[in-house]
Design a protein around this motif. Structure first.
Motif, short mmCIF file in Angstrom:
data_model
loop_
_atom_site.label_atom_id
_atom_site.label_comp_id
_atom_site.label_asym_id
_atom_site.label_seq_id
_atom_site.Cartn_x
_atom_site.Cartn_y
_atom_site.Cartn_z
N GLN A 4 0.81 -1.21 0.00
CA GLN A 4 0.00 0.00 0.00
C GLN A 4 0.85 1.26 0.00
O GLN A 4 0.47 2.27 -0.60
N ILE A 5 1.99 1.22 0.66
CA ILE A 5 2.87 2.40 0.69
C ILE A 5 3.35 2.72 -0.72
O ILE A 5 3.28 3.88 -1.17
N ASN A 8 0.55 4.01 -2.92
CA ASN A 8 0.17 5.39 -2.64
C ASN A 8 1.17 6.40 -3.19
O ASN A 8 0.81 7.55 -3.48
N LEU A 290 4.63 7.91 4.49
CA LEU A 290 3.49 7.00 4.31
C LEU A 290 3.54 5.86 5.31
O LEU A 290 2.49 5.35 5.75
N PHE A 293 2.07 7.03 8.47
CA PHE A 293 0.61 7.14 8.40
C PHE A 293 -0.08 5.80 8.20
O PHE A 293 -1.30 5.74 8.08
N GLU A 294 0.71 4.73 8.13
CA GLU A 294 0.15 3.41 7.85
C GLU A 294 -0.90 3.03 8.90
O GLU A 294 -0.69 3.20 10.10
N THR A 301 -3.92 10.69 3.45
CA THR A 301 -3.78 9.36 2.86
C THR A 301 -5.00 8.99 2.02
O THR A 301 -4.87 8.28 1.03
N ASN A 302 -6.18 9.48 2.38
CA ASN A 302 -7.38 9.20 1.59
C ASN A 302 -7.28 9.83 0.21
O ASN A 302 -7.63 9.19 -0.80
N SER A 305 -4.53 8.00 -1.79
CA SER A 305 -5.02 6.68 -2.20
C SER A 305 -6.00 6.80 -3.37
O SER A 305 -6.00 5.97 -4.28
#
Length: 376
Positions: A4-5, A8, A290, A293-294, A301-302, A305
């Motif tokens: 995910q990092i 993003n 990131l 913020f995980e 992050t929203n 993403s």
């Protein structure tokens, strides 16, 4: 399993790419700080996309993963299985969007390349629209992937610090001789002349260090995560030092060497020592931020993403809206100020995101369009 990092970071890269392209409009503002933010500090974006590609490819390579762990495993890489998938995922969208932009510019400018030689020229060098050269380099990386696997395997078997240091030095040497030479290709035959003039549009070596760094971080991701957490402040410090190096170099040239704004963009881009170090600093900084913020939902992050989710379509579609916006400015004699430039940037991000969302909805219903334009 997707990372995910790294996913993003695509969103952050898009913000940078759009910044670079809005920068071509912002030169009219004569605002050094705003222009260099767009045209120099946004330059992390293109090489970082290659970092993401390297990360994705090497993270799925069982043979290299075994080497990274000090294990011996038979190499099961199958090029004939690998390449068709990549040609579909990247090659088909490249061709489809190239045709789309050629048709668009035919309608707006009044010219389209119909001769086979012209089409070959435009498609080989990514000239159907200014942003499509990235796809050509990416496709060359895919075509030559066995070579990069061999280099990665050799580095893993010998010494990562020495191997990457050598590639880093060779990268800087390539940058230097590519920018500082006295070669004049005017008398060459057209084919060789084009190969030289448009070398930045298809030669992957200019991004090799970043590409392999992505692969190494994928192979040692657990260790990378520990570094991101334990050494957050040194990473932050290095990032700001690279900003100072890039911006300081541009500031000095602008104020003491009589560079104009466009000359700064042509000098302190991603293929310069300042640009390479800044890209490395940016990648590590973005990963560290990131990572911090995980598993913590927030607006930042929203948004990132959301941009990452539609990254491919936003990348392909945003030059269309930028062209529409700038044509409107030209036709109405609108003078670009810093405020208008900032407005243009925000408007371009929002319209490209909305258009990508709509296109995604259409493509979900019409598979015969989704495969050519999205590659899947």
């Amino acid at each position: 399993m997707r990372n995910q990092i790294i996913d993003n970071i695509r969103g952050l890269c898009l913000l940078g790419v759009i910044g670079i392209h809005v920068g071509s409009v912002s030169v009219q503002t004569n605002n050094f700080w705003w222009f260099t933010l767009l045209e120099i500090l946004s330059r992390y974006s293109v090489p970082t996309f290659f970092f993401i590609s390297g990360f994705g490819l090497f993270s799925k390579d069982n043979y290299l993963q075994a080497l990274a762990k000090g294990q011996i495993e038979q190499d099961s890489f199958n090029y004939t299985h690998f390449l068709p998938k990549r040609l579909q995922s990247a090659g088909l969208p490249y061709l489809s969007w190239s045709i789309f932009y050629q048709l668009y510019f035919w309608r707006t400018v009044g010219y389209i390349a119909l001769a086979p030689a012209e089409q070959f020229f435009m498609l080989c060098f990514g000239l159907s629209c200014y942003h499509l050269y990235f796809m050509v380099i990416l496709l060359v990386f895919y075509l030559t992937h066995p070579l990069w696997r061999l280099i990665m395997a050799f580095i893993l078997k010998t010494s990562i610090p020495i191997g990457m240091s050598i590639i880093f030095i060779l990268q800087l040497i390539l940058f230097y001789f590519s920018s500082h030479n006295h070669i004049n290709p005017e008398g060459w035959v057209p084919f060789l002349k084009n190969l030289y003039v448009f070398r930045l549009n298809y030669v992957p070596l200019y991004y090799l260090f970043i590409y392999l760094m992505g692969g190494l971080m994928a192979l040692y991701w657990e260790k990378v995560e520990l570094i991101l957490v334990k050494h957050f402040y040194p990473i932050l410090a290095f990032y700001f030092v690279t900003i100072l190096y890039a911006e300081g170099s541009a500031f000095y040239s602008y104020n003491y060497e009589n560079y104009d704004l466009l000359s700064l963009a042509y000098t302190y881009h991603q293929l310069s020592p300042q640009g390479l170090l800044y890209t490395i600093g940016s990648i590590w900084f973005f990963c560290a931020i990131l990572k911090s913020f995980e598993n913590k939902a927030n607006i930042f992050t929203n948004i990132i993403s959301l941009l990452a989710k539609y990254s491919m379509l936003i990348y392909f579609i945003h030059p269309l809206f930028l062209d529409i916006i700038t044509r409107y400015y030209t036709n109405n004699n609108i003078v670009i100020t810093t405020k208008k430039s900032i407005f243009t940037y925000v408007l371009l991000v929002v319209t490209s995101l909305l258009a990508s969302y709509i296109l995604d909805m259409i493509f979900k219903r019409l598979k015969y369009l989704r495969i050519p334009f999205c590659g899947k």
